[in-house]
Design a protein around this motif. Structure first.
Motif, PDB file in Angstrom:
ATOM      1  N   VAL A 165       0.832  -1.199   0.000  1.00  0.00           N
ATOM      2  CA  VAL A 165       0.000   0.000   0.000  1.00  0.00           C
ATOM      3  C   VAL A 165       0.868   1.251   0.000  1.00  0.00           C
ATOM      4  N   GLU A 166       0.316   2.309  -0.529  1.00  0.00           N
ATOM      5  CA  GLU A 166       1.012   3.596  -0.562  1.00  0.00           C
ATOM      6  C   GLU A 166       1.364   4.032   0.861  1.00  0.00           C
ATOM      7  N   GLY A 167       2.572   4.528   1.043  1.00  0.00           N
ATOM      8  CA  GLY A 167       3.014   4.965   2.366  1.00  0.00           C
ATOM      9  C   GLY A 167       3.722   3.887   3.152  1.00  0.00           C
ATOM     10  N   GLN A 168       3.682   2.632   2.652  1.00  0.00           N
ATOM     11  CA  GLN A 168       4.381   1.532   3.326  1.00  0.00           C
ATOM     12  C   GLN A 168       5.881   1.647   3.033  1.00  0.00           C
ATOM     13  N   ARG A 169       6.710   1.371   4.032  1.00  0.00           N
ATOM     14  CA  ARG A 169       8.154   1.442   3.841  1.00  0.00           C
ATOM     15  C   ARG A 169       8.625   0.167   3.152  1.00  0.00           C
ATOM     16  N   ALA A 170       9.394   0.343   2.085  1.00  0.00           N
ATOM     17  CA  ALA A 170       9.949  -0.822   1.390  1.00  0.00           C
ATOM     18  C   ALA A 170      10.893  -1.562   2.333  1.00  0.00           C
ATOM     19  N   GLY A 171      10.758  -2.884   2.386  1.00  0.00           N
ATOM     20  CA  GLY A 171      11.503  -3.689   3.347  1.00  0.00           C
ATOM     21  C   GLY A 171      13.009  -3.523   3.254  1.00  0.00           C
ATOM     22  N   LEU A 172      13.547  -3.420   2.028  1.00  0.00           N
ATOM     23  CA  LEU A 172      14.992  -3.296   1.846  1.00  0.00           C
ATOM     24  C   LEU A 172      15.520  -2.023   2.496  1.00  0.00           C
ATOM     25  N   PHE A 173      14.800  -0.925   2.354  1.00  0.00           N
ATOM     26  CA  PHE A 173      15.298   0.350   2.875  1.00  0.00           C
ATOM     27  C   PHE A 173      15.071   0.474   4.377  1.00  0.00           C
ATOM     28  N   GLN A 174      14.080  -0.238   4.898  1.00  0.00           N
ATOM     29  CA  GLN A 174      13.950  -0.331   6.347  1.00  0.00           C
ATOM     30  C   GLN A 174      15.126  -1.113   6.919  1.00  0.00           C
ATOM     31  N   LEU A 175      15.531  -2.164   6.209  1.00  0.00           N
ATOM     32  CA  LEU A 175      16.698  -2.948   6.624  1.00  0.00           C
ATOM     33  C   LEU A 175      17.956  -2.080   6.636  1.00  0.00           C
ATOM     34  N   LEU A 176      18.140  -1.261   5.607  1.00  0.00           N
ATOM     35  CA  LEU A 176      19.328  -0.405   5.536  1.00  0.00           C
ATOM     36  C   LEU A 176      19.327   0.642   6.646  1.00  0.00           C
ATOM     37  N   ASP A 177      18.148   1.163   6.989  1.00  0.00           N
ATOM     38  CA  ASP A 177      18.067   2.107   8.107  1.00  0.00           C
ATOM     39  C   ASP A 177      18.484   1.434   9.406  1.00  0.00           C
ATOM     40  N   ASP A 178      17.960   0.220   9.635  1.00  0.00           N
ATOM     41  CA  ASP A 178      18.329  -0.522  10.855  1.00  0.00           C
ATOM     42  C   ASP A 178      19.821  -0.839  10.857  1.00  0.00           C
ATOM     43  N   LEU A 179      20.350  -1.119   9.667  1.00  0.00           N
ATOM     44  CA  LEU A 179      21.771  -1.437   9.545  1.00  0.00           C
ATOM     45  C   LEU A 179      22.622  -0.226   9.940  1.00  0.00           C
ATOM     46  N   GLU A 180      22.282   0.935   9.424  1.00  0.00           N
ATOM     47  CA  GLU A 180      23.039   2.142   9.748  1.00  0.00           C
ATOM     48  C   GLU A 180      22.921   2.479  11.235  1.00  0.00           C
ATOM     49  N   LYS A 181      21.744   2.288  11.796  1.00  0.00           N
ATOM     50  CA  LYS A 181      21.547   2.586  13.219  1.00  0.00           C
ATOM     51  C   LYS A 181      22.423   1.680  14.087  1.00  0.00           C
ATOM     52  N   ASN A 182      22.447   0.391  13.771  1.00  0.00           N
ATOM     53  CA  ASN A 182      23.261  -0.540  14.554  1.00  0.00           C
ATOM     54  C   ASN A 182      24.753  -0.245  14.402  1.00  0.00           C
ATOM     55  N   MET A 183      25.146   0.234  13.224  1.00  0.00           N
ATOM     56  CA  MET A 183      26.557   0.594  13.039  1.00  0.00           C
ATOM     57  C   MET A 183      26.936   1.763  13.925  1.00  0.00           C
ATOM     58  N   LEU A 184      26.094   2.806  13.920  1.00  0.00           N
ATOM     59  CA  LEU A 184      26.395   3.993  14.718  1.00  0.00           C
ATOM     60  C   LEU A 184      26.318   3.700  16.209  1.00  0.00           C
ATOM     61  N   ASP A 185      25.462   2.737  16.591  1.00  0.00           N
ATOM     62  CA  ASP A 185      25.349   2.351  18.006  1.00  0.00           C
ATOM     63  C   ASP A 185      26.448   1.389  18.421  1.00  0.00           C
ATOM     64  N   GLY A 186      27.219   0.879  17.437  1.00  0.00           N
ATOM     65  CA  GLY A 186      28.277  -0.077  17.750  1.00  0.00           C
ATOM     66  C   GLY A 186      27.751  -1.434  18.168  1.00  0.00           C
ATOM     67  N   ASN A 187      26.572  -1.818  17.678  1.00  0.00           N
ATOM     68  CA  ASN A 187      25.943  -3.089  18.061  1.00  0.00           C
ATOM     69  C   ASN A 187      26.391  -4.180  17.084  1.00  0.00           C
ATOM     70  N   GLN A 188      27.584  -4.723  17.315  1.00  0.00           N
ATOM     71  CA  GLN A 188      28.147  -5.721  16.397  1.00  0.00           C
ATOM     72  C   GLN A 188      27.340  -7.013  16.357  1.00  0.00           C
ATOM     73  N   GLU A 189      26.775  -7.391  17.495  1.00  0.00           N
ATOM     74  CA  GLU A 189      25.990  -8.629  17.530  1.00  0.00           C
ATOM     75  C   GLU A 189      24.768  -8.530  16.628  1.00  0.00           C
ATOM     76  N   ALA A 190      24.077  -7.381  16.709  1.00  0.00           N
ATOM     77  CA  ALA A 190      22.899  -7.184  15.845  1.00  0.00           C
ATOM     78  C   ALA A 190      23.292  -7.167  14.378  1.00  0.00           C
ATOM     79  N   LEU A 191      24.467  -6.578  14.083  1.00  0.00           N
ATOM     80  CA  LEU A 191      24.925  -6.546  12.698  1.00  0.00           C
ATOM     81  C   LEU A 191      25.173  -7.949  12.169  1.00  0.00           C
ATOM     82  N   SER A 192      25.753  -8.804  12.997  1.00  0.00           N
ATOM     83  CA  SER A 192      25.991 -10.189  12.579  1.00  0.00           C
ATOM     84  C   SER A 192      24.688 -10.902  12.273  1.00  0.00           C
TER      85      SER A 192
END
Length: 582
Positions: free
Chosen positions: A468-495
């Motif tokens: 549906v319109e306004g839904q976040r594409a799954g790939l870009f939600q994944l990339l946002d979470d990826l960048e957040k975990n990198m900046l937070d230094g959460n290596q376990e989540a990145l793995s």
């Protein structure tokens, strides 16, 4: 019989004219290289030639379609390949690097910045165009798929039934053959698809909804206890219960479940799929072999928040007309009366107006697979509306039994209440466009649209997948979470996110493989069309073209004949009046 000089001259001129005509025909064939230059040359041959020309013209248009389709799919496959190989592979490499505890903060920021650039590039690829058409936007090719943040800017839907009208774009490659050209955006940018879950809500009873686990290991039951105010509780079997009045007495069930899921999520974690809950009423139809009925059923509906949404809920379209909406057949002006449904026509004609008792006779032979004739014997006003309704239903059911009929598989029931219809069990929105109409259903022009809408008491719905319109594409939600975990230094989540990255790469690979397979099929279709055009041109040449060696000999022969006829003519008209006076 006396032969006069005038008769000899006239005969000579006729023969000379025939020889000249044959010579002219031979000259035309020699000059054009064609055996047929006008219809009278070969009426049967020219008819075949015209059919072949029409077929060749159609195939040349199909060839242009196929070439365009192949280019479109080639562009799509290239875009997916670039995102998969250059984008996702690099993202995976960077994620592996970032999951190392030896990286400094500056190095992590640099990796995050590179991922951000890749993300922007992939959004640009998601909005890539071919000849001005956005390749991942379904039939809405004039709109970009995503905004700058990776949110869908349109609804996209794909039905299980290929005959359905959805966002799949088909090109016609022959008279009865179509091929899917486009790849929908959610087939590329979503790694998961989750089904809508429903549970029937009955007043005064408990409601249980089964919510599947994200890892596919099973499902969790959530039971909403009627007239109970207990808080969310997990049982020894892993299932949960909550009182319908836990939030407050009279709170809508969907609001209660929404609050309960916050408590459940805190315990179960990411194991539970995120849902939006709502209460929805659905009209459902049923045919028990005698009567068609429809009823409204209330469901608690859980719609997945992330990924492509799969709706397997199906309803059979149903129509209903009261007996009073049908006019009694009137044959005073000698014109047959009729009505139709979805392309199937029932025609009423007058039989013996003096017959007793009056009745309706159904023809044993069909006029066509979509047309049947009923004969009214006796006074039409002496026949009850119930008898008319039963006859109409019986006639339509005969058409329904015909293979290829417009109403094949439909069921019709006529009784004292009127005429009802129900679509086949494999129903879909295409059936919703059918309706009753005709001279036996008189409706004012201003009321015609409302009349069509009111007939459809239950709308058909088929299995489909959508976003549906306004839904976040799954790939870009994944990339946002990826960048957040990198900046937070959460290596376990990145793995742990490496599995999610692999899932998206697999999704892209599947979309790419599907597109490539269709492109290969399109290439084979193109070769077939080219061969067909060549074969048809050869056949047309055999019909139209002249054998030049034979035409050359005929031309010389006709020329000699014509010259000889001229010489003979000169001798015939040589004597003068003086010759006869000697």
């Amino acid at each position: 019989m006396r032969i006069t000089n005038n008769m000899m001259v006239q005969t000579m001129l006729n023969n000379l004219n025939r020889n000249a005509t044959r010579l002219n025909q031979a000259q035309i064939q020699y000059a054009t290289g064609k055996r047929i230059n006008k219809p009278s040359d070969d009426p049967r041959g020219i008819a075949k030639s015209m059919r072949l020309r029409s077929d060749i013209s159609a195939m040349e248009q199909y060839e242009r379609n196929v070439n365009d389709a192949y280019s479109f799919m080639d562009t799509t496959e290239t875009a997916i390949r670039n995102m998969q190989q250059e984008g996702m592979n690099r993202i995976r490499e960077l994620t592996v690097q970032a999951s190392s505890e030896t990286l400094t903060q500056d190095e992590t920021i640099k990796i995050q910045a590179e991922i951000e650039e890749i993300r922007q590039q992939m959004i640009d690829m998601a909005n890539y165009t071919y000849s001005g058409k956005h390749i991942f936007s379904g039939t809405k090719t004039n709109q970009p798929l995503l905004d700058s943040q990776g949110y869908y800017q349109m609804d996209l839907v794909k039905y299980e039934n290929p005959a359905m009208n959805d966002d799949v774009w088909n090109f016609e490659t022959s008279t009865r053959e179509k091929i899917q050209v486009n790849t929908l955006g959610f087939e590329v940018f979503e790694a998961e698809s989750n089904e809508i879950v429903r549970a029937e809500v009955v007043a005064g009873e408990n409601t249980t909804i089964e919510l599947p686990y994200a890892d596919g290991s099973g499902y969790m039951e959530l039971t909403i206890l009627d007239a109970d105010d207990s808080e969310p509780t997990k049982g020894p079997d892993g299932n949960w219960t909550v009182g319908a009045d836990w939030v407050d007495v009279g709170t809508p069930i969907d609001e209660t479940v929404k609050e309960a899921m916050k408590e459940i999520k805190a315990v179960e974690g990411e194991r539970i799929i995120d849902y939006q809950f709502e209460v929805a009423d659905y009209q459902q139809s049923n045919y028990d072999g005698t009567v068609i009925t429809s009823e409204e059923i209330t469901y608690l509906k859980a719609v997945p928040v992330n990924g492509a949404i799969v709706d397997t809920f199906e309803t059979q379209a149903a129509w209903s007309l009261d007996e009073g909406q049908f006019a009694t057949p009137d044959f005073d002006n000698g014109t047959p009366q009729s009505f139709s449904f979805g392309g199937a026509e029932v025609v009423m004609v007058q039989g013996d107006p003096t017959a007793l008792p009056a009745g309706v006779a159904i023809s044993e032979e069909l006029a066509s697979k979509d047309k049947i004739v009923l004969t009214v014997n006796g006074d039409p006003n002496d026949i009850s509306q119930e008898d008319y309704m039963e006859s109409y239903a019986e006639a339509l059911n005969k058409l329904s039994d015909q293979r290829g009929s417009q109403v094949q598989g439909f069921t019709f029931v006529g009784d004292a209440d009127g005429l009802k219809a129900i679509a086949p069990k494999k129903s879909d929105t295409l059936h919703n466009k059918k309706f009753f109409s005709g001279s036996l259903l008189p409706v004012a022009p201003a009321d015609r649209e409302d009349f069509k809408k009111d007939q459809l008491v239950v709308a058909g719905k088929g299995k489909h997948q959508y976003i549906v319109e306004g839904q976040r594409a799954g790939l870009f939600q994944l990339l946002d979470d990826l960048e957040k975990n990198m900046l937070d230094g959460n290596q376990e989540a990145l793995s742990h996110m490496l599995d999610d990255i692999d899932a998206h790469m697999d999704s892209m690979l599947t979309a790419r493989s599907s597109t490539g397979a269709r492109a290969n099929r399109t290439e084979l279709i193109l070769y077939r069309i080219e061969d067909d055009v060549l074969n048809f041109r050869e056949l047309m040449s055999k019909i139209e073209d002249a054998d030049m060696a034979e035409v050359s000999m005929n031309l010389m022969n006709e020329e000699n004949v014509y010259r000889a006829s001229l010489n003979v003519g000169a001798r015939v008209i040589q004597p003068s009046l003086l010759d006869f006076l000697r």
